[in-house]
Design a protein around this motif. Structure first.
Motif, PDB file in Angstrom:
ATOM      1  N   VAL A 148      10.739  10.304   0.693  1.00  9.49           N
ATOM      2  CA  VAL A 148       9.954   9.539   1.292  1.00  9.49           C
ATOM      3  C   VAL A 148      10.809   8.378   2.039  1.00  9.49           C
ATOM      4  CG1 VAL A 148       7.678   8.389   2.014  1.00  9.49           C
ATOM      5  CG2 VAL A 148       7.895  10.248   0.529  1.00  9.49           C
ATOM      6  N   PHE A 149      10.998   8.274   3.323  1.00  9.17           N
ATOM      7  CA  PHE A 149      11.628   6.952   3.677  1.00  9.17           C
ATOM      8  C   PHE A 149      10.604   6.057   4.109  1.00  9.17           C
ATOM      9  CE2 PHE A 149      15.694   9.635   4.047  1.00  9.17           C
ATOM     10  CZ  PHE A 149      16.509   8.790   3.396  1.00  9.17           C
ATOM     11  N   VAL A 150      10.814   4.858   3.952  1.00 12.28           N
ATOM     12  CA  VAL A 150       9.968   3.529   4.386  1.00 12.28           C
ATOM     13  C   VAL A 150      10.694   2.601   5.166  1.00 12.28           C
ATOM     14  CG1 VAL A 150       8.421   1.743   3.600  1.00 12.28           C
ATOM     15  CG2 VAL A 150       8.447   3.974   2.138  1.00 12.28           C
ATOM     16  N   ASP A 151      10.076   2.347   6.363  1.00 10.90           N
ATOM     17  CA  ASP A 151      10.970   1.427   7.344  1.00 10.90           C
ATOM     18  C   ASP A 151       9.923   0.530   7.721  1.00 10.90           C
ATOM     19  OD1 ASP A 151      12.498   0.131   9.108  1.00 10.90           O
ATOM     20  OD2 ASP A 151      12.713   1.838  10.615  1.00 10.90           O
ATOM     21  N   LEU A 152      10.113  -0.799   7.592  1.00  8.52           N
ATOM     22  CA  LEU A 152       9.220  -1.958   7.997  1.00  8.52           C
ATOM     23  C   LEU A 152       9.343  -2.215   9.592  1.00  8.52           C
ATOM     24  CD1 LEU A 152       9.763  -4.288   4.656  1.00  8.52           C
ATOM     25  CD2 LEU A 152       8.361  -2.316   4.875  1.00  8.52           C
ATOM     26  N   ASP A 153       8.281  -1.986  10.061  1.00 12.42           N
ATOM     27  CA  ASP A 153       8.425  -2.356  11.598  1.00 12.42           C
ATOM     28  C   ASP A 153       8.496  -3.577  11.916  1.00 12.42           C
ATOM     29  OD1 ASP A 153       8.394   0.380  12.132  1.00 12.42           O
ATOM     30  OD2 ASP A 153       6.149   0.695  12.042  1.00 12.42           O
ATOM     31  N   ASP A 154       9.300  -3.972  12.946  1.00 11.11           N
ATOM     32  CA  ASP A 154       9.377  -5.586  13.163  1.00 11.11           C
ATOM     33  C   ASP A 154       9.547  -6.544  12.142  1.00 11.11           C
ATOM     34  OD1 ASP A 154       8.531  -4.679  15.650  1.00 11.11           O
ATOM     35  OD2 ASP A 154       6.451  -4.621  15.141  1.00 11.11           O
ATOM     36  N   PHE A 155      10.626  -5.953  11.204  1.00  2.57           N
ATOM     37  CA  PHE A 155      10.967  -6.979  10.075  1.00  2.57           C
ATOM     38  C   PHE A 155      11.736  -8.068  10.606  1.00  2.57           C
ATOM     39  CE2 PHE A 155      13.615  -8.388   6.483  1.00  2.57           C
ATOM     40  CZ  PHE A 155      12.506  -8.957   5.822  1.00  2.57           C
ATOM     41  N   GLU A 173       8.297  -8.333  -2.536  1.00  7.76           N
ATOM     42  CA  GLU A 173       6.790  -7.713  -2.807  1.00  7.76           C
ATOM     43  C   GLU A 173       6.803  -6.281  -2.327  1.00  7.76           C
ATOM     44  OE1 GLU A 173       3.072  -7.787  -3.904  1.00  7.76           O
ATOM     45  OE2 GLU A 173       4.774  -9.469  -4.062  1.00  7.76           O
ATOM     46  N   VAL A 174       7.323  -5.811  -1.167  1.00  9.36           N
ATOM     47  CA  VAL A 174       7.214  -4.480  -0.916  1.00  9.36           C
ATOM     48  C   VAL A 174       8.130  -3.505  -1.935  1.00  9.36           C
ATOM     49  CG1 VAL A 174       8.249  -2.884   0.685  1.00  9.36           C
ATOM     50  CG2 VAL A 174       7.131  -4.936   1.586  1.00  9.36           C
ATOM     51  N   ALA A 175       9.341  -4.067  -2.491  1.00  7.38           N
ATOM     52  CA  ALA A 175       9.845  -3.424  -3.299  1.00  7.38           C
ATOM     53  C   ALA A 175       9.283  -3.144  -4.831  1.00  7.38           C
ATOM     54  CB  ALA A 175      11.310  -3.951  -3.656  1.00  7.38           C
ATOM     55  N   PHE A 190      14.048   3.303  -4.297  1.00  7.12           N
ATOM     56  CA  PHE A 190      15.525   2.815  -3.722  1.00  7.12           C
ATOM     57  C   PHE A 190      15.263   1.823  -2.640  1.00  7.12           C
ATOM     58  CE2 PHE A 190      15.615   6.980  -5.867  1.00  7.12           C
ATOM     59  CZ  PHE A 190      16.421   7.054  -7.002  1.00  7.12           C
ATOM     60  N   ARG A 191      16.359   0.865  -2.662  1.00  6.78           N
ATOM     61  CA  ARG A 191      16.546   0.053  -1.412  1.00  6.78           C
ATOM     62  C   ARG A 191      17.594   1.054  -0.475  1.00  6.78           C
ATOM     63  NH1 ARG A 191      18.020  -6.142  -0.234  1.00  6.78           N
ATOM     64  NH2 ARG A 191      17.070  -5.913   2.143  1.00  6.78           N
ATOM     65  N   PHE A 197      13.664   1.656   2.620  1.00  7.00           N
ATOM     66  CA  PHE A 197      13.475   1.900   1.307  1.00  7.00           C
ATOM     67  C   PHE A 197      13.305   3.433   1.445  1.00  7.00           C
ATOM     68  CE2 PHE A 197      11.794  -2.216   1.702  1.00  7.00           C
ATOM     69  CZ  PHE A 197      12.241  -3.083   0.641  1.00  7.00           C
ATOM     70  N   ALA A 198      13.552   4.121   0.164  1.00  2.43           N
ATOM     71  CA  ALA A 198      13.220   5.560  -0.313  1.00  2.43           C
ATOM     72  C   ALA A 198      12.525   5.639  -1.563  1.00  2.43           C
ATOM     73  CB  ALA A 198      14.719   6.104  -0.225  1.00  2.43           C
ATOM     74  N   LEU A 199      11.748   6.851  -1.494  1.00  5.38           N
ATOM     75  CA  LEU A 199      10.845   7.079  -2.650  1.00  5.38           C
ATOM     76  C   LEU A 199      11.399   8.597  -2.988  1.00  5.38           C
ATOM     77  CD1 LEU A 199       7.418   5.566  -2.115  1.00  5.38           C
ATOM     78  CD2 LEU A 199       9.415   4.590  -3.156  1.00  5.38           C
ATOM     79  N   VAL A 200      11.675   9.132  -4.075  1.00  5.66           N
ATOM     80  CA  VAL A 200      12.179  10.382  -4.484  1.00  5.66           C
ATOM     81  C   VAL A 200      11.132  10.771  -5.613  1.00  5.66           C
ATOM     82  CG1 VAL A 200      13.722  11.832  -5.493  1.00  5.66           C
ATOM     83  CG2 VAL A 200      14.263  10.201  -3.915  1.00  5.66           C
TER      84      VAL A 200
END
Length: 210
Positions: A148-155, A173-175, A190-191, A197-200
């Motif tokens: 799963v990829f996580v991308d923070l919009d408008d960071f 905090e997100v991490a 993972f960063r 970020f990525a989650l496995v």
């Protein structure tokens, strides 16, 4: 990606199981090391550490102070695997073995240095190199993982409006939250890069509820 064989101590000093405790202590002092792999006719029997020798009569033999079967790891394993094994077994050293042959020894200190090179200093999460090796390791074991990829919009907008200090705090905090969620489901966080970020997770997506 760094492997255990790249950070281990090669050609470690060894000792025979029927050598005396005095000889083992002298070898450790001479080479300024805290442990000795124990070999009998080329076969790995175990490992002794300096703590095992405390209070033991110097005329006793090494075999008398050995504890359980040897704990070892493959030279192709990742530092993350080594860290997990050390934590699980409560040890500070791992024997590096391939096809029954002793190749070296991995200390907690050397492992800490290797891990420091592969972790993001801001969030404490492993970086993208570890992500790739982790996925490869799972697939080599026949596991079909979920990524799963996580991308923070408008960071970038957050950084501009509130400053980089606030942005860094938000990333930490997100991490932390992603890592806690991943661990809850036996996964790893993972960063990947910047605000990504990525989650496995070690199972297929089918039947997995987020």
């Amino acid at each position: 990606m760094v492997q255990v064989k790249e950070v281990m101590t090669s050609a470690p000093v060894t000792i025979r199981p029927w050598a005396s405790v005095r000889e083992a202590a002298n070898l450790m002092a001479q080479h300024r090391i805290g442990s000795l792999p124990v070999l009998e006719d080329g076969t790995l029997v175990g490992v002794i550490i300096s703590r095992d020798l405390r209070g033991v009569h110097p005329n006793r033999v090494v075999m008398d102070v050995l504890r359980g079967p040897p704990i070892f790891i493959s030279p192709k394993a990742s530092p993350l695997e080594a860290q997990a094994l050390m934590q699980e077994k409560g040890v500070e050293r791992l024997l590096v073995v391939e096809e029954g042959r002793l190749l070296g020894i991995l200390t907690k200190r050397a492992l800490a240095f290797a891990l420091g090179q592969g972790f993001d200093p801001l969030t404490g999460l492993p970086r993208a190199d570890f992500l790739r090796s982790h996925l490869e390791r799972l697939m080599d074991k026949g596991i079909d993982p979920t990524l799963v990829f996580v991308d923070l919009d408008d960071f970038g907008l957050l950084n501009k409006q509130l400053g980089h200090t606030a942005g860094d705090q938000a990333l930490k905090e997100v991490a932390s939250r992603l890592s806690a969620f991943a661990r809850k489901h036996r996964g790893e966080a993972f960063r990947y890069a910047g605000d990504e970020f990525a989650l496995v997770f070690p199972r297929p997506r089918k039947g997995f509820c987020f």
